[in-house]
Structure formats: structure tokens, C-alpha cells
Design a protein around this motif. Structure first.
Motif, PDB file in Angstrom:
ATOM      1  N   GLN A 179       4.878   5.884  -4.636  1.00  8.84           N
ATOM      2  CA  GLN A 179       3.457   5.615  -3.883  1.00  8.84           C
ATOM      3  C   GLN A 179       2.870   4.219  -4.215  1.00  8.84           C
ATOM      4  OE1 GLN A 179       1.409   7.999  -2.460  1.00  8.84           O
ATOM      5  NE2 GLN A 179      -0.531   6.813  -2.688  1.00  8.84           N
ATOM      6  N   GLU A 180       3.162   3.849  -5.539  1.00  9.39           N
ATOM      7  CA  GLU A 180       2.551   2.514  -5.935  1.00  9.39           C
ATOM      8  C   GLU A 180       3.503   1.429  -5.019  1.00  9.39           C
ATOM      9  OE1 GLU A 180      -0.303   1.602  -7.309  1.00  9.39           O
ATOM     10  OE2 GLU A 180      -0.654   4.036  -7.330  1.00  9.39           O
ATOM     11  N   ARG A 181       4.702   1.639  -5.205  1.00  5.35           N
ATOM     12  CA  ARG A 181       5.658   0.691  -4.279  1.00  5.35           C
ATOM     13  C   ARG A 181       5.065   0.534  -2.929  1.00  5.35           C
ATOM     14  NH1 ARG A 181      11.514   2.851  -2.465  1.00  5.35           N
ATOM     15  NH2 ARG A 181      10.149   3.916  -0.897  1.00  5.35           N
ATOM     16  N   GLY A 182       4.666   1.765  -2.176  1.00  3.47           N
ATOM     17  CA  GLY A 182       4.098   1.714  -0.821  1.00  3.47           C
ATOM     18  C   GLY A 182       2.878   0.871  -0.821  1.00  3.47           C
ATOM     19  N   LEU A 183       1.919   1.182  -1.713  1.00  2.00           N
ATOM     20  CA  LEU A 183       0.636   0.310  -1.572  1.00  2.00           C
ATOM     21  C   LEU A 183       0.900  -1.199  -1.762  1.00  2.00           C
ATOM     22  CD1 LEU A 183      -1.424   2.866  -3.476  1.00  2.00           C
ATOM     23  CD2 LEU A 183      -0.948   2.609  -1.446  1.00  2.00           C
ATOM     24  N   LEU A 184       1.706  -1.532  -2.720  1.00  2.00           N
ATOM     25  CA  LEU A 184       1.925  -2.945  -2.988  1.00  2.00           C
ATOM     26  C   LEU A 184       2.619  -3.578  -1.926  1.00  2.00           C
ATOM     27  CD1 LEU A 184       1.533  -5.236  -5.207  1.00  2.00           C
ATOM     28  CD2 LEU A 184       4.107  -4.740  -5.684  1.00  2.00           C
ATOM     29  N   LEU A 185       3.836  -2.967  -1.359  1.00  2.00           N
ATOM     30  CA  LEU A 185       4.031  -3.663  -0.116  1.00  2.00           C
ATOM     31  C   LEU A 185       3.164  -4.021   1.030  1.00  2.00           C
ATOM     32  CD1 LEU A 185       7.834  -1.876   0.079  1.00  2.00           C
ATOM     33  CD2 LEU A 185       7.260  -4.034  -1.002  1.00  2.00           C
ATOM     34  N   ARG A 186       2.144  -3.001   1.091  1.00  5.77           N
ATOM     35  CA  ARG A 186       1.115  -3.098   2.015  1.00  5.77           C
ATOM     36  C   ARG A 186       0.134  -4.099   1.665  1.00  5.77           C
ATOM     37  NH1 ARG A 186      -1.529   2.532   3.040  1.00  5.77           N
ATOM     38  NH2 ARG A 186      -3.019   1.723   1.575  1.00  5.77           N
ATOM     39  N   ASN A 187      -0.350  -4.152   0.386  1.00  3.19           N
ATOM     40  CA  ASN A 187      -1.249  -5.181  -0.245  1.00  3.19           C
ATOM     41  C   ASN A 187      -1.024  -6.586  -0.392  1.00  3.19           C
ATOM     42  OD1 ASN A 187      -2.957  -2.854   0.418  1.00  3.19           O
ATOM     43  ND2 ASN A 187      -3.085  -2.013  -1.574  1.00  3.19           N
ATOM     44  N   ALA A 188       0.403  -6.775  -0.615  1.00  2.00           N
ATOM     45  CA  ALA A 188       0.820  -8.085  -0.790  1.00  2.00           C
ATOM     46  C   ALA A 188       2.089  -8.134  -0.281  1.00  2.00           C
ATOM     47  CB  ALA A 188       0.976  -8.071  -2.211  1.00  2.00           C
TER      48      ALA A 188
END
Ligand SMILES: Cc1cc2nc3c(=O)[nH]c(=O)nc-3n(C[C@H](O)[C@H](O)[C@H](O)COP(=O)(O)OP(=O)(O)OC[C@H]3O[C@@H](n4cnc5c(N)ncnc54)[C@H](O)[C@@H]3O)c2cc1C
Length: 521
Positions: A82-91
Motif C-alpha cells: 500500500q505504501e509502495r503505491g502511495l510513494l510512487l504516486r507522491n514522489a
């Protein structure tokens, strides 16, 4: 905001911070950003440079962790995916999806790993990066031209994420500052202060000047990774230590050994771990190892048995066996693992994070992974709100674009090291266009322009030669010898900008060149 502004804020005796965060690695920066995004007054101090310790020495994967799936730690894998997905989107300027290929030398491996990776895909849910699939022998060789072909039956392809750890730390720092948070490197927490039984702040020492300041804070957060026990001991000298330290090392090779845009993943090495060979900044990063060490140190050194292990395992899967002479750099990091009882091998200790609140109110957050830094911060600040008895404020970091994040496709046409500046890329390049001296490379064997060092001093709190060559640029990890040779040029630039004298320049060069010996075989 500059480092000087933060030092000035620290010396303001009337200030009561909502949160004082000790430690400027992934955990401290993530926690400080979380608190700042909820509107709290936050001060973060780091005794060396941001991400100096574990957070600049990772395998550079934003991943759920295929290995943790094998260990049955579904909750951790799900959280990390879940965090992987958020990071790829936010950075998007600092992280991207990467194809991984597991070469199979037995037919049973294809359905075996294929099914496991289908579960991995499923756990990512809506944030999946794409489907894993079984590959023919021919397709495996097409994707990994330099894989060992002797006995090769096929492969399995899956997707995960890759990032630049130390650059992400700087993006977190800059986002924190943009939201009104305060942070300074080279400021050490030397002691905790108490009012009655409760922690009320800390004594901070500016390690550049030696000046000490006592600051007041409603909550003090200990995010010092492998050094967590030392802060816990400030709080209570009789406390039981909880941190187990596990070393992991990597070798950096020329890209020719894999010659691929995909990474190679070995799911089971001779010691039962996973091994990665990953293309990164036009190099091949191979690792890692995992063994317990007795105590935390700032500069861990690769051991002979690690070098032998990585070279011999890599040799089994690469057509051309790498040797020690091929190694451009090596680096070692120490994992902060939380002990639950004794006698467990470090490879089996949990990678989940832990939040502890002491009787006096010290909040310690440790363990976890770079990938889960945001969720760790969120969880920690939820605890902080309870400790401080304040109403819960919702987290804003899930949707928060990190400094430099951009959708402009132009940015991503640049080489990796320039694309990493994201929306700042144009400004960094315009410096080089305006001044031919800044357009020069810092060293012919390294991709970086002098303009990048110049930028780092002005905008990224770079204070030393090491800050620039190890973390603002990744020179030390890409080629330790070239980084050593670049030191005089970078020292001169720093001295010009920060007003340092000849003696300082000589010391800086000597210190950094001594350090580089740890990064050479
Ligand atoms: C070999 C290896 C490979 C890894 N690979 C991955 C990976 O691919 N993906 C992934 O998600 N995770 C990976 N990890 C895990 C990840 O790197 C760590 O979980 C994370 O970096 C830990 O960050 P931290 O902030 O807790 O600790 P640190 O980065 O160590 O930060 C703690 C900071 O506290 C500072 N400090 C200590 N004492 C004081 C004091 N008194 N005052 C002020 N500051 C102080 C230190 O200087 C240090 O900078 C890897 C770890 C290792 C070792």
C-alpha cells in the motif's frame, strides 16, 4: 528556511515545540512531516547529516518484500505494498516501478514462485503495478541477456518499486520545511530534560559550533534507529535494551554484468535469503547480507565473508563471474530490529515497526522499512496525540506530493540523477548554463555537474564534502575512487559558499578521503 533559521528558532527560549523529533533518517523525517502536516509545531534534529546512518544504505527498493510473504508476514507485505503505491504516486521523480526477473533452473520453480507472486500481486489491490507472469527461457534471456544460461529453464517476472533513499530523505526535509516545520543537521540531542517525572524537552548541541541549547517540547520522539536505546537510556538508565543490530552489505559493479533495465532476483541463496542484482544510476547494485553485530556504529564496514558470499552467489546467476577487481564501491548498513526474546537469527526478526511510550512520556518509534516510513509516522503521531492528551487530527500525508513531485513528462527525459530533482530540474540546469564552471562534471567518471553541488549547498543543507558526495549526489556509492578524487573540488566550493578557511578545506578533504577507504574493497 536555512539551517541558520532553525538554529535561531532553537535558541528562542520562549518557544515550546509540540514535537521534538530526534533523528533525521527515514523514520524521523517521516514522523516530523506527519506531525507538521497535522499543524503541529515541529523541530527535528539530526546529529550528523540527514540519512547518514541506515537510511542512505538500503537496497533502494520500495517493496512489499517477497521474502516476508514467504515468512507468512501478510500484514507487513500488505502495508508495504500500500505504501509502495502511495510513494510512487507522491514522489514520481524519486521512485519508479521496476521489472524483476527470477531465473528458474528447475521446472518446479516456475509454478512455485509464480503462485507466490500472484498472491503478492493480489495483496497490492488497486495499487498493483502490473501482473506477474511466467517467462519462457527465450524471454528470460531477452530480459536478462547476461544471466547464467547453463541449465536455465525459464523465469518469473514481477513488478516492484525502486527509489533513491538519500534523495528521498532530502525531499521529505524540503516538504517538511515548506509546510512550516523546522529541522537542522549537525545538531545532537545530548540529554533529555524532565519536569518532575515527565519529559519536558532536551539539551541540544550544535556540533558545528559546540553551542548548547535547552529546548522545551510537549512530546519528545526518539527516531534514532539503531541508536534508539541510547536515547531510551537518557530517559531511564535502568531500561532494558530492545534493539538488535543486523548488518547488510552491497557491492556496486559496472552495469555490463547484467546489461539490463530489469533487475535479477534470487529467491533463495545458499544461506536461505534473497539476493538482488539491481540496475541503479548506470551501475549494478548486488546484495544483501544479514548477520547480527554486537553494537551500533555510524560507519559499518563490509566483512570479508560478505564480499565472498555476494561475489560467489552473484557468480552463480550471472554469465560472467564478477571479481573483487570489478567492484566500484561497496557499502554496509545496519538494520534496527526489535528484539522479542533472545536467540533468534536477525534474518528472522520482524521488520514491522514498534512504537513504545515510556512512563515519562518518551515516544520511541523504530524498526520498519524505508517503504513504510509514512505509515510509521502516521502511527507514531496517533500515539503522540494520546500521550499529549490532544484531539486526534487526521493524517494528510497519504495524498501529499513530496517536494519536487511533478507530472511534467519533460523532467523524466533527463538522465536519472537530473530527473531526481523533479520540478527543480530546470533551475539546477539553468545554473550550469549560466556559469561554465558549474557545467563541469565533478569528476569525469561520475555523471554529476558541479551545479548540483552548488544547488545542494544553497537549498539542501549540505555542510560537508561527505554530504555532497555521499548523499546529495550518490558519487561515493557509484565509484568510491572517483568520489575521493572529487573531494578537493567540492571542498573548495563549500568553502567559498560557507566562508570556510584553508585549514577547514584540508581537514574536509582528509576526512572524506579516509572515509572512502570503507567503500573500497
Ligand atoms: C542493508 C539494508 C538494506 C535495506 N534495504 C531496504 C530496502 O530496499 N527497502 C526498504 O524499504 N527498507 C530497506 N532497509 C530498511 C531501511 O533502510 C531502514 O528501515 C530505515 O532506513 C531506518 O531508518 P531510521 O530513520 O529508523 O534509522 P536511521 O536512518 O539510522 O536514522 C537514525 C538517525 O538518528 C540519528 N541520531 C542518533 N542519535 C542521535 C542523537 N542523539 N541526536 C540526534 N540524532 C541522532 C543518526 O545519526 C541517524 O541519522 C534496508 C536496511 C538495510 C540495513
Amino acid at each position: 528556511m536555512t539551517r541558520d533559521d532553525t538554529i535561531e528558532a532553537i535558541s528562542d527560549q520562549s518557544m515550546v515545540w509540540d514535537c521534538l523529533v530526534i533523528g533525521g533518517g527515514a523514520t524521523g523525517l517521516g514522523t516530523a512531516l506527519e506531525a507538521t502536516s497535522r499543524g503541529y509545531r515541529v523541530l527535528l534534529v539530526e546529529r550528523h547529516d540527514f540519512s547518514k546512518a541506515t537510511s542512505s544504505r538500503s537496497t533502494k527498493l520500495v517493496h512489499g518484500g517477497v521474502r516476508y510473504l514467504e515468512q507468512g508476514n501478510i500484514a507487513l507485505v500488505k502495508e508495504a505494498l500500500q505504501e509502495r503505491g502511495l510513494l510512487l504516486r507522491n514522489a514520481p521523480h524519486l521512485s519508479h516501478p521496476l521489472q524483476f526477473v527470477i531465473p528458474a533452473y528447475h521446472y518446479w520453480q516456475m509454478p512455485f514462485y509464480g503462485v507466490g507472486l500472484k498472491i503478492y500481486d493480489r495483496l497490492a489491490g488497486k495499487l498493483s503495478l502490473g501482473k506477474s507472469r511466467v517467462l519462457s527461457r527465450q524471454k528470460t534471456v531477452e530480459l536478462l541477456p547476461n544471466v547464467e544460461q547453463n541449465g536455465l529453464k525459464g523465469g518469473i517476472l514481477y513488478l516492484d518499486g525502486q527509489f533513491d533513499d538519500a534523495r528521498l530523505a532530502i525531499a521529505l526535509l524540503r516538504t517538511l520545511i515548506a509546510l512550516g516545520g523546522h529541522a537542522a543537521n549537525y545538531v545532537e540531542a545530548a540529554a533529555l530534560t524532565k519536569t518532575g517525572e515527565k519529559i519536558s524537552g532536551a539539551v541540544l548541541r550544535d556540533t558545528e559550533t559546540g553551542q548548547e541549547h535547552t529546548v522545551r517540547a510537549k512530546v519528545v520522539i526518539n527516531a534514532t534507529g539503531i541508536f534508539s536505546d541510547s536515547i531510551r537510556l537518557f530517559d531511564d538508565p535502568s531500561v532494558q535494551k530492545i534493539i538488535a543490530v543486523a548488518q547488510g552489505s552491497h557491492l556496486v559493479l559496472p552495469p555490463k554484468f547484467l546489461q539490463s533495465k530489469s533487475a535479477l532476483m534470487v529467491p533463495k541463496t545458499s544461506d536461505g535469503r534473497v539476493l538482488f542484482a539491481i540496475p541503479w544510476h548506470d551501475r549494478l547494485v548486488v546484495g544483501t547480507t544479514d548477520f547480527g553485530v554486537p553494537k551500533p556504529v555510524e560507519e559499518p564496514r563490509i566483512q570479508k565473508h560478505e564480499i565472498e558470499f555476494i561475489l560467489s552467489e552473484a557468480g552463480k546467476y550471472l554469465a560472467q563471474d564478477p571479481t573483487a577487481d570489478d567492484v566500484l564501491a561497496c557499502y554496509s548498513g545496519l538494520r534496527p530490529l526489535v528484539k522479542h526474546g533472545s536467540g533468534t537469527s536477525t534474518a528472522k526478526l520482524s521488520r514491522s515497526h514498534t512504537v513504545l511510550v515510556s512512563a515519562s512520556g518518551l515516544v520511541t518509534i523504530t524498526g520498519g522499512k524505508w517503504t513504510t516510513y509514512r505509515h510509521m509516522g502516521e502511527d507514531c503521531i496517533n500515539h503522540v496525540e494520546q500521550v499529549a492528551g490532544i484531539d486526534h487530527r487526521p493524517s494528510g500525508t497519504k495524498e501529499l506530493a513530496l517536494h519536487g513531485a511533478t507530472k511534467n513528462p519533460e523532467v523524466f527525459t533527463a538522465p536519472e540523477h537530473l530527473a531526481a530533482y523533479g520540478s527543480d530540474r530546470a533551475e539546477v540546469e539553468s545554473r550550469a548554463r549560466a556559469d561554465p564552471a558549474l557545467a563541469e562534471r565533478i569528476h569525469p567518471a561520475l555523471p554529476y555537474m558541479t551545479a548540483e553541488a552548488d544547488w545542494a549547498i544553497e537549498n539542501e543543507m549540505a555542510r560537508t564534502v561527505e554530504d555532497i558526495l555521499a548523499r546529495r549526489t550518490r558519487s561515493l556509492l557509484l565509484d568510491a575512487t572517483a568520489a575521493s578524487e572529487a573531494a578537493p573540488k567540492v571542498a573548495q566550493l563549500l568553502a567559498n559558499k560557507l566562508g570556510r578557511d584553508r585549514v577547514w578545506i584540508t581537514e574536509q578533504i582528509k576526512e572524506f578521503q579516509t572515509l572512502t577507504e570503507n567503500y573500497k574493497l
